[in-house]
Design a protein around this motif. Sequence first.
Motif, PDB file in Angstrom:
ATOM      1  N   HIS A 202       0.840  -1.188   0.000  1.00 37.55           N
ATOM      2  CA  HIS A 202       0.000   0.000   0.000  1.00 37.55           C
ATOM      3  C   HIS A 202       0.880   1.245   0.000  1.00 37.55           C
ATOM      4  CE1 HIS A 202      -3.374  -2.556   2.027  1.00 37.55           C
ATOM      5  NE2 HIS A 202      -3.352  -2.682   0.721  1.00 37.55           N
ATOM      6  N   LEU A 203       0.471   2.244  -0.760  1.00 41.87           N
ATOM      7  CA  LEU A 203       1.257   3.467  -0.893  1.00 41.87           C
ATOM      8  C   LEU A 203       0.582   4.643  -0.200  1.00 41.87           C
ATOM      9  CD1 LEU A 203       3.504   5.272  -2.207  1.00 41.87           C
ATOM     10  CD2 LEU A 203       1.957   5.508  -4.176  1.00 41.87           C
ATOM     11  N   GLU A 204       1.367   5.376   0.582  1.00 39.46           N
ATOM     12  CA  GLU A 204       0.969   6.690   1.067  1.00 39.46           C
ATOM     13  C   GLU A 204       1.989   7.684   0.527  1.00 39.46           C
ATOM     14  OE1 GLU A 204       0.395   6.965   5.300  1.00 39.46           O
ATOM     15  OE2 GLU A 204      -0.069   4.819   5.422  1.00 39.46           O
ATOM     16  N   GLU A 205       1.526   8.802   0.009  1.00 43.21           N
ATOM     17  CA  GLU A 205       2.455   9.808  -0.509  1.00 43.21           C
ATOM     18  C   GLU A 205       2.041  11.197  -0.041  1.00 43.21           C
ATOM     19  OE1 GLU A 205       2.510   9.854  -4.804  1.00 43.21           O
ATOM     20  OE2 GLU A 205       0.424   9.245  -4.924  1.00 43.21           O
ATOM     21  N   THR A 206       3.041  11.989   0.282  1.00 41.70           N
ATOM     22  CA  THR A 206       2.809  13.348   0.760  1.00 41.70           C
ATOM     23  C   THR A 206       3.677  14.304  -0.041  1.00 41.70           C
ATOM     24  OG1 THR A 206       2.409  12.545   3.011  1.00 41.70           O
ATOM     25  CG2 THR A 206       2.888  14.880   2.754  1.00 41.70           C
ATOM     26  N   LEU A 207       3.068  15.383  -0.507  1.00 43.92           N
ATOM     27  CA  LEU A 207       3.808  16.401  -1.220  1.00 43.92           C
ATOM     28  C   LEU A 207       3.589  17.738  -0.522  1.00 43.92           C
ATOM     29  CD1 LEU A 207       4.306  16.808  -4.988  1.00 43.92           C
ATOM     30  CD2 LEU A 207       3.679  18.808  -3.651  1.00 43.92           C
ATOM     31  N   THR A 208       4.664  18.384  -0.131  1.00 37.02           N
ATOM     32  CA  THR A 208       4.584  19.711   0.481  1.00 37.02           C
ATOM     33  C   THR A 208       5.444  20.665  -0.329  1.00 37.02           C
ATOM     34  OG1 THR A 208       6.465  19.382   1.971  1.00 37.02           O
ATOM     35  CG2 THR A 208       4.323  18.664   2.766  1.00 37.02           C
ATOM     36  N   TYR A 209       5.081  21.938  -0.290  1.00 40.56           N
ATOM     37  CA  TYR A 209       5.863  22.883  -1.072  1.00 40.56           C
ATOM     38  C   TYR A 209       5.808  24.270  -0.468  1.00 40.56           C
ATOM     39  CZ  TYR A 209       1.895  25.394  -3.084  1.00 40.56           C
ATOM     40  OH  TYR A 209       0.780  26.188  -3.250  1.00 40.56           O
ATOM     41  N   LYS A 210       6.774  25.082  -0.873  1.00 34.67           N
ATOM     42  CA  LYS A 210       6.799  26.499  -0.542  1.00 34.67           C
ATOM     43  C   LYS A 210       7.106  27.283  -1.803  1.00 34.67           C
ATOM     44  CE  LYS A 210       9.183  29.993   2.267  1.00 34.67           C
ATOM     45  NZ  LYS A 210      10.239  30.213   3.283  1.00 34.67           N
ATOM     46  N   ASP A 211       6.199  28.172  -2.161  1.00 33.58           N
ATOM     47  CA  ASP A 211       6.426  29.091  -3.272  1.00 33.58           C
ATOM     48  C   ASP A 211       7.235  30.255  -2.702  1.00 33.58           C
ATOM     49  OD1 ASP A 211       6.278  31.107  -5.215  1.00 33.58           O
ATOM     50  OD2 ASP A 211       4.375  30.355  -5.976  1.00 33.58           O
ATOM     51  N   ILE A 212       8.502  30.351  -3.084  1.00 33.09           N
ATOM     52  CA  ILE A 212       9.413  31.327  -2.485  1.00 33.09           C
ATOM     53  C   ILE A 212       8.891  32.755  -2.639  1.00 33.09           C
ATOM     54  CG2 ILE A 212      11.771  32.225  -2.482  1.00 33.09           C
ATOM     55  CD1 ILE A 212      11.496  29.329  -1.508  1.00 33.09           C
ATOM     56  N   ASN A 213       8.235  33.042  -3.745  1.00 29.81           N
ATOM     57  CA  ASN A 213       7.795  34.404  -4.019  1.00 29.81           C
ATOM     58  C   ASN A 213       6.467  34.760  -3.352  1.00 29.81           C
ATOM     59  OD1 ASN A 213      10.006  34.888  -5.786  1.00 29.81           O
ATOM     60  ND2 ASN A 213       8.933  33.768  -7.407  1.00 29.81           N
ATOM     61  N   ARG A 214       5.721  33.737  -2.892  1.00 24.36           N
ATOM     62  CA  ARG A 214       4.380  34.021  -2.377  1.00 24.36           C
ATOM     63  C   ARG A 214       4.174  33.611  -0.932  1.00 24.36           C
ATOM     64  NH1 ARG A 214       0.668  30.837  -6.342  1.00 24.36           N
ATOM     65  NH2 ARG A 214      -0.825  31.352  -4.712  1.00 24.36           N
ATOM     66  N   ASP A 215       4.780  32.518  -0.491  1.00 24.10           N
ATOM     67  CA  ASP A 215       4.443  31.934   0.806  1.00 24.10           C
ATOM     68  C   ASP A 215       5.579  32.105   1.800  1.00 24.10           C
ATOM     69  OD1 ASP A 215       2.058  30.985  -0.323  1.00 24.10           O
ATOM     70  OD2 ASP A 215       3.114  29.230  -1.110  1.00 24.10           O
ATOM     71  N   LYS A 216       5.204  32.288   3.052  1.00 25.57           N
ATOM     72  CA  LYS A 216       6.186  32.379   4.125  1.00 25.57           C
ATOM     73  C   LYS A 216       6.446  31.014   4.752  1.00 25.57           C
ATOM     74  CE  LYS A 216       5.058  37.161   5.366  1.00 25.57           C
ATOM     75  NZ  LYS A 216       4.604  38.072   6.455  1.00 25.57           N
ATOM     76  N   LYS A 217       5.474  30.102   4.650  1.00 24.18           N
ATOM     77  CA  LYS A 217       5.611  28.788   5.266  1.00 24.18           C
ATOM     78  C   LYS A 217       5.368  27.699   4.231  1.00 24.18           C
ATOM     79  CE  LYS A 217       4.106  30.282   9.870  1.00 24.18           C
ATOM     80  NZ  LYS A 217       3.134  30.048  10.973  1.00 24.18           N
ATOM     81  N   ILE A 218       5.959  26.554   4.485  1.00 24.81           N
ATOM     82  CA  ILE A 218       5.716  25.402   3.614  1.00 24.81           C
ATOM     83  C   ILE A 218       4.314  24.870   3.870  1.00 24.81           C
ATOM     84  CG2 ILE A 218       6.372  23.008   3.149  1.00 24.81           C
ATOM     85  CD1 ILE A 218       9.222  23.758   3.514  1.00 24.81           C
ATOM     86  N   LYS A 219       3.577  24.582   2.814  1.00 26.90           N
ATOM     87  CA  LYS A 219       2.215  24.084   2.921  1.00 26.90           C
ATOM     88  C   LYS A 219       2.175  22.567   2.706  1.00 26.90           C
ATOM     89  CE  LYS A 219      -0.065  28.268   1.188  1.00 26.90           C
ATOM     90  NZ  LYS A 219      -0.965  28.811   0.141  1.00 26.90           N
ATOM     91  N   THR A 220       1.323  21.901   3.475  1.00 24.16           N
ATOM     92  CA  THR A 220       1.048  20.496   3.179  1.00 24.16           C
ATOM     93  C   THR A 220       0.046  20.478   2.046  1.00 24.16           C
ATOM     94  OG1 THR A 220       1.427  19.821   5.456  1.00 24.16           O
ATOM     95  CG2 THR A 220       0.178  18.306   4.063  1.00 24.16           C
ATOM     96  N   THR A 221       0.514  20.149   0.886  1.00 28.01           N
ATOM     97  CA  THR A 221      -0.329  20.239  -0.294  1.00 28.01           C
ATOM     98  C   THR A 221      -1.234  19.026  -0.435  1.00 28.01           C
ATOM     99  OG1 THR A 221       1.369  21.520  -1.422  1.00 28.01           O
ATOM    100  CG2 THR A 221      -0.310  20.503  -2.789  1.00 28.01           C
ATOM    101  N   VAL A 222      -0.648  17.857  -0.398  1.00 30.61           N
ATOM    102  CA  VAL A 222      -1.436  16.635  -0.577  1.00 30.61           C
ATOM    103  C   VAL A 222      -0.891  15.548   0.325  1.00 30.61           C
ATOM    104  CG1 VAL A 222      -1.950  14.748  -2.150  1.00 30.61           C
ATOM    105  CG2 VAL A 222      -2.150  17.069  -2.954  1.00 30.61           C
ATOM    106  N   ASP A 223      -1.785  14.888   1.029  1.00 31.47           N
ATOM    107  CA  ASP A 223      -1.438  13.690   1.780  1.00 31.47           C
ATOM    108  C   ASP A 223      -2.356  12.605   1.247  1.00 31.47           C
ATOM    109  OD1 ASP A 223      -0.707  11.767   3.540  1.00 31.47           O
ATOM    110  OD2 ASP A 223      -1.104  12.915   5.352  1.00 31.47           O
ATOM    111  N   PHE A 224      -1.824  11.768   0.363  1.00 31.62           N
ATOM    112  CA  PHE A 224      -2.620  10.765  -0.333  1.00 31.62           C
ATOM    113  C   PHE A 224      -2.379   9.400   0.277  1.00 31.62           C
ATOM    114  CE2 PHE A 224      -2.237   7.472  -3.713  1.00 31.62           C
ATOM    115  CZ  PHE A 224      -3.584   7.237  -3.880  1.00 31.62           C
ATOM    116  N   ASP A 225      -3.460   8.760   0.724  1.00 36.32           N
ATOM    117  CA  ASP A 225      -3.396   7.413   1.286  1.00 36.32           C
ATOM    118  C   ASP A 225      -4.375   6.556   0.506  1.00 36.32           C
ATOM    119  OD1 ASP A 225      -3.514   5.076   2.702  1.00 36.32           O
ATOM    120  OD2 ASP A 225      -3.711   6.009   4.670  1.00 36.32           O
ATOM    121  N   GLU A 226      -3.853   5.587  -0.247  1.00 34.87           N
ATOM    122  CA  GLU A 226      -4.721   4.800  -1.119  1.00 34.87           C
ATOM    123  C   GLU A 226      -5.751   3.972  -0.358  1.00 34.87           C
ATOM    124  OE1 GLU A 226      -2.278   0.669  -1.832  1.00 34.87           O
ATOM    125  OE2 GLU A 226      -2.078   2.234  -3.311  1.00 34.87           O
ATOM    126  N   SER A 227      -5.527   3.733   0.940  1.00 34.08           N
ATOM    127  CA  SER A 227      -6.475   2.938   1.725  1.00 34.08           C
ATOM    128  C   SER A 227      -7.738   3.725   2.070  1.00 34.08           C
ATOM    129  CB  SER A 227      -5.814   2.438   3.013  1.00 34.08           C
ATOM    130  OG  SER A 227      -5.487   3.521   3.864  1.00 34.08           O
TER     131      SER A 227
END
Length: 330
Positions: free
Chosen positions: A119-144
């Motif tokens: 089973h796969l769980e995947e998480t993608l977080t990002y920070k747009d250097i020009n727009r955001d001050k903090k890194i955002k949790t964009t997607v936490d995908f759990d196939e279950s």
Amino acid sequence: MQIIRIKSIDITHVKNVGNGHIEFDNYDKENGNHHIIGIYGQNGSGKSTVITALRLIQRLLAGRSYASQNQPLMDFYDFKPSIQVGKLYASVEVIFEFFEAETKIYDVAYKAKISSLNHLEETLTYKDINRDKKIKTTVDFDESKKHEVFTPSVRIKDFDIEKNAFVDFIVEKELARNQHTSMLFRDKFVNKLTNHIQDNSFVDIIKRLNIYAKEHLFIIENARNAQAVQNILLPIGLNVFTDSGEQKYTDNGFFDINVGNQRQMKYLNEGIAKINIVMRAIVPDFSIKVVVLGQVPDPFGNAMTQYRLDGNRDGMQFPLSLESDGIKKI
């Protein structure tokens, strides 16, 4: 010019690494940015494990399967055997830096966690250097979680996903589960992003990573050179001879599952005990263990022992077939 660089990698329960972290220094004051990274270290230090981890990330980002089902022979791949014996999961997290020319525009973290049940769980977080001050949790995908597309729910609102798109995303999630692929980087999912998700930064990051994995991420594995292939397909067996020169035992111990009769198992254990004396002198805290998997009959009804050779290092155990090429050659 658009550039993506790997900044660091974290590895948990993959092959002979329990918990590992590597920082890749992509910049120095004298020579500027680096575009090629090499990994070096002593035998058994984890070089092959880093390559295994990067290979997994490459396949996921390219939308390819991480398990062996439904794959053509030329694209055969299965990550599951790389999960440490006795562990419920393995995970790999890679931090990427995105640049336009020499100006950084994104910090991106992608984490993949694969269970022993595939089973796969995947998480993608990002920070747009020009727009955001903090890194955002964009997607936490759990196939279950079959009835959820993304978590946390607050990010779904931020994405401004159109209501009629949820059915499409649920279908893609089920296909990803059945085919053992990332949902985020499936080709059809990537193609639907522009039409259904209003977060332009997220769409841009997904598309760039997908292209990066397919066209620009080259992982050179010495396991694919002629000598290493010979070691894998035709490894040196364990040969035991009597004083008269009679050969008593030879077998391929690098395969995941081997078989031997009572006499062969006796010679095998004696031979491995002698090999371990040498191995500990070359690679401290490393030894080989014969793991009995059960009893099976041979074609004539005689009892045979089914076994696997495992490597033991610092209290961690894993199939010897997954060890580094350097250890195998020793």
